[in-house]
Design a protein around this motif. Structure first.
Motif, mmCIF file in Angstrom:
data_model
loop_
_atom_site.group_PDB
_atom_site.id
_atom_site.type_symbol
_atom_site.label_atom_id
_atom_site.label_comp_id
_atom_site.label_asym_id
_atom_site.label_seq_id
_atom_site.Cartn_x
_atom_site.Cartn_y
_atom_site.Cartn_z
ATOM 1 N N PHE A 157 2.551 -9.655 4.666
ATOM 2 C CA PHE A 157 2.407 -11.112 4.700
ATOM 3 C C PHE A 157 1.130 -11.543 3.968
ATOM 4 O O PHE A 157 1.146 -12.475 3.154
ATOM 5 C CB PHE A 157 2.378 -11.579 6.158
ATOM 6 N N ILE A 181 -0.752 -12.863 -2.886
ATOM 7 C CA ILE A 181 -1.575 -12.085 -3.814
ATOM 8 C C ILE A 181 -0.675 -11.426 -4.858
ATOM 9 O O ILE A 181 -0.984 -11.409 -6.051
ATOM 10 C CB ILE A 181 -2.383 -11.005 -3.062
ATOM 11 N N VAL A 210 2.203 -12.507 -5.797
ATOM 12 C CA VAL A 210 2.674 -13.570 -6.700
ATOM 13 C C VAL A 210 1.593 -13.892 -7.727
ATOM 14 O O VAL A 210 1.859 -14.032 -8.921
ATOM 15 C CB VAL A 210 3.033 -14.825 -5.887
ATOM 16 N N LEU A 221 -17.577 -16.503 -2.260
ATOM 17 C CA LEU A 221 -16.643 -16.491 -3.396
ATOM 18 C C LEU A 221 -15.693 -17.672 -3.360
ATOM 19 O O LEU A 221 -15.216 -18.133 -4.382
ATOM 20 C CB LEU A 221 -15.801 -15.212 -3.357
ATOM 21 N N ASP A 222 -15.419 -18.146 -2.162
ATOM 22 C CA ASP A 222 -14.415 -19.176 -1.979
ATOM 23 C C ASP A 222 -15.011 -20.571 -2.072
ATOM 24 O O ASP A 222 -14.305 -21.560 -2.137
ATOM 25 C CB ASP A 222 -13.791 -18.979 -0.600
ATOM 26 N N PRO A 252 -7.735 -9.665 0.598
ATOM 27 C CA PRO A 252 -7.162 -10.904 0.040
ATOM 28 C C PRO A 252 -8.169 -12.045 0.013
ATOM 29 O O PRO A 252 -8.052 -12.972 -0.790
ATOM 30 C CB PRO A 252 -6.017 -11.228 0.995
ATOM 31 N N PHE A 253 -9.151 -11.970 0.877
ATOM 32 C CA PHE A 253 -10.167 -13.008 0.932
ATOM 33 C C PHE A 253 -11.072 -13.009 -0.278
ATOM 34 O O PHE A 253 -11.826 -13.943 -0.490
ATOM 35 C CB PHE A 253 -11.026 -12.831 2.174
ATOM 36 N N TRP A 254 -11.048 -11.937 -0.982
ATOM 37 C CA TRP A 254 -11.920 -11.862 -2.150
ATOM 38 C C TRP A 254 -11.273 -12.481 -3.373
ATOM 39 O O TRP A 254 -11.687 -12.256 -4.485
ATOM 40 C CB TRP A 254 -12.327 -10.403 -2.421
ATOM 41 N N THR A 255 -10.243 -13.250 -3.146
ATOM 42 C CA THR A 255 -9.700 -14.036 -4.242
ATOM 43 C C THR A 255 -9.965 -15.487 -3.894
ATOM 44 O O THR A 255 -10.224 -15.823 -2.749
ATOM 45 C CB THR A 255 -8.182 -13.830 -4.388
ATOM 46 N N ASN A 256 -9.870 -16.332 -4.875
ATOM 47 C CA ASN A 256 -10.188 -17.725 -4.625
ATOM 48 C C ASN A 256 -9.112 -18.412 -3.791
ATOM 49 O O ASN A 256 -7.921 -18.227 -4.009
ATOM 50 C CB ASN A 256 -10.350 -18.434 -5.960
ATOM 51 N N GLY A 257 -9.546 -19.220 -2.834
ATOM 52 C CA GLY A 257 -8.631 -19.903 -1.932
ATOM 53 C C GLY A 257 -7.646 -20.805 -2.656
ATOM 54 O O GLY A 257 -6.465 -20.856 -2.304
ATOM 55 N N LEU A 258 -8.133 -21.485 -3.701
ATOM 56 C CA LEU A 258 -7.238 -22.386 -4.435
ATOM 57 C C LEU A 258 -6.116 -21.615 -5.115
ATOM 58 O O LEU A 258 -4.973 -22.049 -5.127
ATOM 59 C CB LEU A 258 -8.042 -23.142 -5.496
ATOM 60 N N VAL A 259 -6.481 -20.462 -5.662
ATOM 61 C CA VAL A 259 -5.467 -19.654 -6.333
ATOM 62 C C VAL A 259 -4.423 -19.202 -5.325
ATOM 63 O O VAL A 259 -3.225 -19.207 -5.597
ATOM 64 C CB VAL A 259 -6.127 -18.446 -7.025
ATOM 65 N N ARG A 260 -4.915 -18.835 -4.121
ATOM 66 C CA ARG A 260 -3.972 -18.398 -3.085
ATOM 67 C C ARG A 260 -3.035 -19.535 -2.693
ATOM 68 O O ARG A 260 -1.828 -19.340 -2.535
ATOM 69 C CB ARG A 260 -4.742 -17.908 -1.866
ATOM 70 N N PHE A 299 -2.122 -22.100 -4.490
ATOM 71 C CA PHE A 299 -1.152 -22.341 -5.556
ATOM 72 C C PHE A 299 -0.085 -21.241 -5.599
ATOM 73 O O PHE A 299 1.072 -21.508 -5.895
ATOM 74 C CB PHE A 299 -1.854 -22.490 -6.908
ATOM 75 N N SER A 300 -0.496 -20.031 -5.256
ATOM 76 C CA SER A 300 0.490 -18.952 -5.198
ATOM 77 C C SER A 300 1.509 -19.243 -4.101
ATOM 78 O O SER A 300 2.703 -18.976 -4.263
ATOM 79 C CB SER A 300 -0.195 -17.618 -4.927
ATOM 80 N N TRP A 301 1.031 -19.804 -2.997
ATOM 81 C CA TRP A 301 1.984 -20.140 -1.926
ATOM 82 C C TRP A 301 2.994 -21.175 -2.382
ATOM 83 O O TRP A 301 4.163 -21.121 -1.998
ATOM 84 C CB TRP A 301 1.241 -20.659 -0.678
ATOM 85 N N HIS A 340 -2.204 -17.964 6.826
ATOM 86 C CA HIS A 340 -2.534 -16.926 5.862
ATOM 87 C C HIS A 340 -4.027 -16.923 5.536
ATOM 88 O O HIS A 340 -4.667 -15.893 5.454
ATOM 89 C CB HIS A 340 -1.730 -17.128 4.572
ATOM 90 N N MET A 362 -7.431 -29.020 1.400
ATOM 91 C CA MET A 362 -6.745 -28.450 0.245
ATOM 92 C C MET A 362 -5.320 -28.021 0.586
ATOM 93 O O MET A 362 -4.372 -28.372 -0.110
ATOM 94 C CB MET A 362 -7.539 -27.250 -0.291
#
Lengths: 259, 302, 702
Positions: free
Chosen positions: A15, A20, A22, A195-196, B128-136, B138-140, B179, B243
């Motif tokens: 989940f 990720i 995608v 980072l966020d 997964p947190f080490w990616t940007n929240g906005l990108v996540r 938009f992926s959703w 998520h 967001m």
């Protein structure tokens, strides 16, 4: 029971990784508008290679995240230690004060910081960014480390001390090793929080000095391309590789596995 | 404010030290973090608090006019009550689902895995947190929309099924938020669950307790501190989020977070935006003040 | 115009010996450091003479020089450059010298010891053998000396009218006694100064303000040259047109800007002497100055042969070394303002202080130090991301043409633009402002009125847009109209064919197929159009609310960015939306989305974006140059045809678009009448609009 637990865990991880996956898939998709089905292409990685601003923004983000983690973790851990292990007046109030930085939307904190830093002459720039990021990471660190401390067996310290150990020695020999996993976890989350953090970064960065989230946020109006996915993918790949190497070399998850 | 009842032993041990020195140590431990927070958050927020009592943001040639009007927003704008309730609903759903999903995951992580695989799984949860929240987010949208990944996968299995589109709905917001915040719950619960002494469980088992009983009587109470820390870390930011609701919720995604954002971004009415935010903070604090009075009592009762 | 017929240039400006030592640092008190390189050369007034001489103009030095090692050096250097020394050596002492300590970072520290050149002595200017075909060069240093200045003024008055007088006031421009300044300027044939010096005179570095200050003091035939560093120079008067003539400079990589102004002046005089038109002479002068900044030292003017080679070699000073042409972004030439501000400025200023203060000879004064090498001009633009000003091709072309580089900061909402402007004074030089906000920003004192004369392309702007009441306050324009467009209907081609009215937003046929722009002003405006009201000031907000609430069954989502719109439309999430004209053009052109853009019968909401200059900007001339480039048809046509853009306010630019360009389909002349331009909103009305839209959104969400 064990098997069930593991299956469940894998489902949760599936989940967590669905978007990720995608994100990664879209990095390899030709369409700028993220349309399906996927047309395999490496053009976004090629575009990325020549996108100096984005690369430098990524570098800045990493530096700030690392610095945030390095500063916020010890600060937060110390505070958590005091909040959990010491008794003093105003403790509840101090705990309560951890909530506003989390509860007040970032947008408002960001605006407040911008105005306040402007008034006080702190100004904008990487230093202001770092001040803001560390402040926002501290409550997370305190809460995570605090949660670890709460369940730590304080009676072990006491036992050690009753056997003639000094409080400091007891702390280092007994408390710290047990405590370390939550500190490491907090550091990882502080890194993630930084980072966020696009809103504060967005308000506090100076023109020309940008961070990755700022680049992304500023792109929303015009449109961000899968280049963002590409850099996120590379970033994720590198960081997971680093973490796995690190995990190989050290007992990062704590020593509980042997139990 | 939460769960002081759970750490009486810690206090007993610390009370042995010399009081004066202890006070200094405590101050020294707290000063850096709170000093930093004061500079970067509390002082700026105080300025914002002051703004919330003004008629207009104090820029340009505008005179400073104090007013309480902004705090009467909920009376003047009755629709805000509905919006606030939606936000709390989103917060409750997200926190509840995260707890429901995250606690078992944390227990499984702590008890069904060990050694290296435990470390790796733990890191996989954080990564997964080490990616940007906005990108996540938009992926959703790509997963949830009609013709998206979910729809696509479903039709591979059942070609005749009707099209599935979760995007622009309340569930979409909750999915996105769960998520985004689930790892916090897993983490805090894991820290609690990992500290449970095997001996307790063995003892209970040897006395004939079955798994559900062990869970209810031993594991759950001992995991409560983590559950509560995790809930704070989730509920508090979620009701202010803007967001995920905006991007995943479509027309449904109107929350206090988006309303506050509108005041800042569109109307340029900082005072009203700040007043809404502080009202929301007040509600959050009340909720936690009440729950911290209720919860420890129950913990002690066990 | 008059052809200048002089064949020789005389200078009375003092020449000293520059002792230049490169050292790791300035020694501390009582300390000692070992220098790495040292040289002695003639300096000060020598540079202009050398530049003129190297460019083929016979030159002569009419000042004093002493007997002794420094006098010898100066005479040797003069001889080397074929410059005659008109006076015999003064037997009472040696020429002065200036100790220049150069640190590795380019920082310079000076110690000046004046010599015979500083004393008026028996020198009689009237004794200098002037010929009718002479040009005399006088610098501001000479004019500002209390004793020498009036003397020179009287002297110039006694000349025959054919004698050409060139004046460069230099950084001491403000110290020149008024009477001397008036008298010499009235006599001058060429007055050349850099923009910073002009600012000292006029109180602003606005070109027109400088010209307006200087030109009444000059005779009608005189030529005024304002040097503007990497941007080249601007010429006024002398029979040229009323508007200034901009002579751009070739871009080079600057190493040391010392002496660039002297090189410019020398080459300009040489060019005029050779019979060149002012513009052509200035172009050569720019090239000479550009070459000079690529070299270290002060007397770095190139020879006329080098200038020819440079101009012929495509203006690349390194062409001879077969270097790959450098990326233009790194080849920015710095402003020349540094020129006199460097060595000659400080040693001479010190010297001036000594002279006028009548301090004894031999007293050494530490002049202090000054940062060398002024940075290249870089301006910062505050705009939406991807909205024209940050097009890569544009930044490259602009930097090539002017040497000015452009940095960006972005905002995602107009309110944020305000916040950033308020909290970052000095950070921005150009800002994009929707004209509906101009008066709000102006009222806060954040932007300056624009001198439209300094934006030559403004003459081609459509008067209705340039003079739009949104932009003008108290008879002054607070911004240059740049782009306009409209928010109208965008519908999916083929799926929706009957949309001629905003009423389609509540047409049950399109249940769940509508996307609305999440912006209170736009939505209230649409509600007002639907209820026959003025979008800028609807009296009946209740009716607007009702009209908007009626759309609920159709509303699928609200969008807040072009990107979001494109992605949702591409994913078939909706068929009907309100959308921006420029964005529609991009969606069709770049993303090949199947949409029709329609102006409904009730009308569309028009907007006009301007480029304005913040009050706190410190680089206003460069900012105006950039704005001028932004309304240039060349920029617009490339932008519009490559990416898709809103409509330009520049009529010439719109006419220059290819006939089949999409813009002609989107901006139909017959629709213009249906446009309702957004106008300034008072705070309370903006809040009322926001409340309406928030209430409507809350209703949609239920």
């Amino acid at each position: 029971m064990i098997a069930l637990g593991r299956t469940y865990l894998l489902a949760i991880i599936a989940f967590l990784y669905l978007p990720i996956a995608v994100m990664i898939a879209m990095a390899f998709n030709d369409s700028a508008l993220y349309t399906l089905p996927i047309q395999p292409s490496l053009r976004w990685f090629a575009a990325l290679a020549s996108d100096a601003p984005l690369l430098s923004a990524t570098r800045n983000s990493l530096l700030i995240a690392a610095a945030t983690s390095a500063i916020a973790t010890p600060l937060g851990a110390m505070a958590a230690l005091a909040l959990e292990r010491k008794q003093f007046r105003g403790r509840s109030l101090l705990r309560l004060l951890l909530l506003p930085p989390i509860a007040i939307p970032w947008l408002i904190i960001g605006t407040a910081m911008l105005v306040f830093f402007f008034w006080t002459g702190i100004g904008r720039g990487l230093h202001a960014l770092l001040i803001g990021h560390v402040a926002l990471a501290i409550p997370y660190v305190v809460l995570i480390v605090g949660a670890g401390l709460q369940t730590l067996r304080a009676d072990l310290e006491e036992a050690a001390m009753s056997l003639g150990s000094t409080p400091i020695h007891a702390f280092f020999s007994i408390t710290l090793p047990l405590w370390l996993p939550s500190v490491v976890a907090a550091a990882l989350f502080a890194f993630a929080v930084s980072l966020d953090q696009f809103v504060i970064s967005y308000f506090l960065s100076t023109p020309g000095v940008s961070t990755l989230p700022v680049e992304i946020y500023a792109s929303i109006r015009k449109g961000f391309t899968p280049e963002i996915n590409a850099i996120s993918t590379i970033f994720l790949a590198v960081s997971s590789a680093l973490i796995l190497i690190f995990a190989q070399l050290s007992q990062l998850g704590g020593k509980r596995g042997s139990r | 404010m939460q769960l002081e009842a759970n750490v009486p032993r810690a206090e007993a041990s610390s009370s042995r030290q010399i009081p004066a020195r202890r006070r200094w140590t405590t101050a020294a431990l707290l000063a850096p973090a709170y000093g930093w927070l004061t500079l970067a958050v509390f002082l700026p927020l105080s300025a914002m608090l002051f703004f919330s009592f003004l008629k207009a943001a104090p820029f340009g040639a505008r005179p400073l006019q104090l007013t309480l009007d902004n705090y009467l927003a909920f009376i003047r704008r009755p629709y805000l009550v509905g919006v606030a309730w939606t936000s709390i609903e989103i917060g409750l759903w997200t926190t509840g689902l995260s707890a429901l999903i995250g606690l078992p995951a944390a227990i499984a992580l702590a008890r069904a895995t060990r050694g290296r695989s435990q470390q790796v799984l733990f890191l996989l949860v954080v990564l997964p947190f080490w990616t940007n929240g906005l990108v996540r987010v938009f992926s959703w949208t790509m997963v949830l929309r009609e013709g998206g990944v979910l729809d696509y996968a479903l039709h591979l299995v059942a070609p005749t099924a009707p099209p599935v589109s979760l995007l622009y709905s309340f569930p979409a917001i909750v999915i996105g938020l769960v998520h985004a915040y689930l790892p916090y719950m897993i983490l805090t619960c894991y820290l609690s669950a990992a500290a449970i002494d095997e001996a307790h469980i063995e003892a209970a088992r040897s006395l004939g307790a079955r798994t559900p009983v062990i869970f209810a009587k031993i594991v759950l109470p001992l995991c409560l501190p983590g559950l509560i820390s995790g809930s704070i870390l989730i509920f508090v930011p979620v009701i202010g989020s803007f967001m995920e609701p905006r991007i995943l919720g479509g027309r449904v995604g109107v929350t206090m977070g988006t309303m506050i954002e509108d005041q800042f971004v569109q109307a340029f009415n900082w005072p009203l935006g700040a007043a809404l935010a502080f009202t929301m903070l007040g509600v959050v604090l009340v909720i936690f003040a009440v729950s911290s009075r209720v919860l420890p009592a129950r913990v002690i009762a066990q | 115009m008059k052809t200048h017929c002089f064949t020789r240039m005389l200078s009375v400006g003092s020449i000293l010996a520059d002792i230049r030592i490169e050292a790791p640092r300035v020694p501390e008190r009582g300390g000692d450091v070992i220098g790495s390189a040292a040289s002695i050369s003639a300096g000060g007034g020598f540079n202009v003479l050398a530049a003129a001489s190297r460019n083929g103009l016979k030159s002569a030095f009419a000042g004093r020089h002493g007997v002794g090692p420094f006098g010898d050096r100066i005479r040797a250097d003069l001889a080397q450059e074929n410059i005659a020394a008109l006076l015999p050596p003064s037997p009472e002492g040696d020429s002065g010298f200036c100790l220049v300590l150069v640190e590795p970072d380019g920082e310079r520290t000076f110690i000046t010891s004046p010599g015979v050149e500083a004393e008026l002595g028996e020198r009689k200017l009237e004794d200098i053998p002037l010929e009718a075909s002479d040009a005399v060069f006088i610098s501001g240093y000479d004019l500002s000396y209390a004793a020498l200045g009036p003397h020179i003024a009287r002297w110039t008055a006694s000349w025959r009218s054919e004698t050409f007088l060139a004046i460069d006031p230099g950084p001491l421009v403000a110290d020149i006694p008024d009477a001397v300044f008036r008298a010499t300027l009235a006599r001058a044939d060429l007055f050349t100064l850099n923009r910073r010096e002009g600012a000292l005179l006029a109180g602003t570095d606005d070109l027109f303000a400088i010209a307006a200050f200087v030109r009444p003091r000059l005779s009608a035939k005189a030529l005024l040259a304002i040097r503007d560093g990497a941007a080249g120079c601007f010429l006024f008067g002398a029979g040229l047109t009323e508007t200034p003539v901009h002579v751009p400079a070739p871009p080079v990589r600057a190493v040391d800007t010392t002496g660039a102004g002297d090189a410019h002046t020398g080459a300009l005089l040489a060019g005029l002497a050779a019979g060149l038109e002012a513009v052509a002479a200035a172009a050569r002068a720019n090239a000479a100055a550009a070459l000079s900044v690529t070299r270290r030292g002060s007397a770095t003017a190139p020879t006329s042969r080098e200038v020819n080679a440079f101009l012929a070699a495509g203006r690349n000073p390194e062409a001879g070394q077969k270097d790959e042409p450098k990326a233009t972004s790194t080849m920015k030439a710095p402003r020349e303002t540094g020129e006199n501000a460097m060595t000659p400025h400080l040693n001479r200023r010190t010297f001036h202080a000594l002279f006028s203060g009548a301090l004894g000879a031999g007293l050494l004064t530490i002049a202090g130090s000054r940062r060398a090498g002024a940075a290249a001009t870089e301006i910062t633009v505050l705009n939406w991301k991807g909205y024209g000003t940050d097009e890569a091709f544009a930044l490259k072309a602009f930097a090539e043409a002017t040497g000015v580089t452009v940095k960006h900061d972005y905002f995602n909402a107009e309110a944020e633009m305000l916040t950033k402007l308020r909290t970052n004074p000095g950070a921005y030089d150009v800002v994009l402002i929707n004209s509906a906000r101009t008066q709000q920003v102006q009222a806060d004192g954040l932007i300056d009125p624009v001198d439209l004369n300094a934006v030559p392309n403004a003459k081609d702007l459509a008067p209705a847009l340039r003079d739009h009441s949104n932009i003008w306050v108290d008879g002054k324009p607070y911004g240059v109209a740049w782009l306009w467009g409209m928010t109208a209907l965008a519908v999916r081609s083929g799926k929706v064919s009957d949309a001629q009215s905003w009423a389609v937003f509540s047409d049950p046929k399109y249940a769940g197929r509508l996307a609305l722009f999440d912006d209170s002003i736009t939505q209230v405006g649409i509600g007002a159009l639907l209820t026959n009201q003025d979008p800028n000031n609807p009296k009946d907000l209740k009716a607007v609310t009702t009209a908007l609430k009626a759309m609920k069954p159709n509303v699928k989502l609200t969008w807040s960015s072009e990107d979001e719109w494109n992605k949702a439309f591409a994913a078939d999430a909706f068929d009907i939306s309100d959308y921006w004209s420029g964005a529609a053009a991009r969606s069709i052109k770049i993303h090949k989305l199947p949409l029709d853009f329609i102006v409904p019968k009730e009308g569309a909401i028009g907007w006009l974006d301007t480029l304005a200059v913040p009050t706190s900007s410190t680089k206003k001339p460069a900012a105006l140059q950039f704005i001028n480039y932004m309304i240039d048809p060349k920029f617009y046509v490339t932008w519009a045809t490559q990416s898709g853009a809103p409509a330009s306010t520049n009529a010439a630019a719109m006419n220059a678009l290819p006939a089949d360009d999409l813009s002609h389909k989107i901006y139909k002349p017959e629709d213009l009448a249906k446009l309702k331009f957004m106008s300034a909103l008072p705070d309370d009305r903006r809040q009322a609009f926001n409340d309406v839209w928030d209430e409507v959104k809350a209703y949609y969400a239920k």
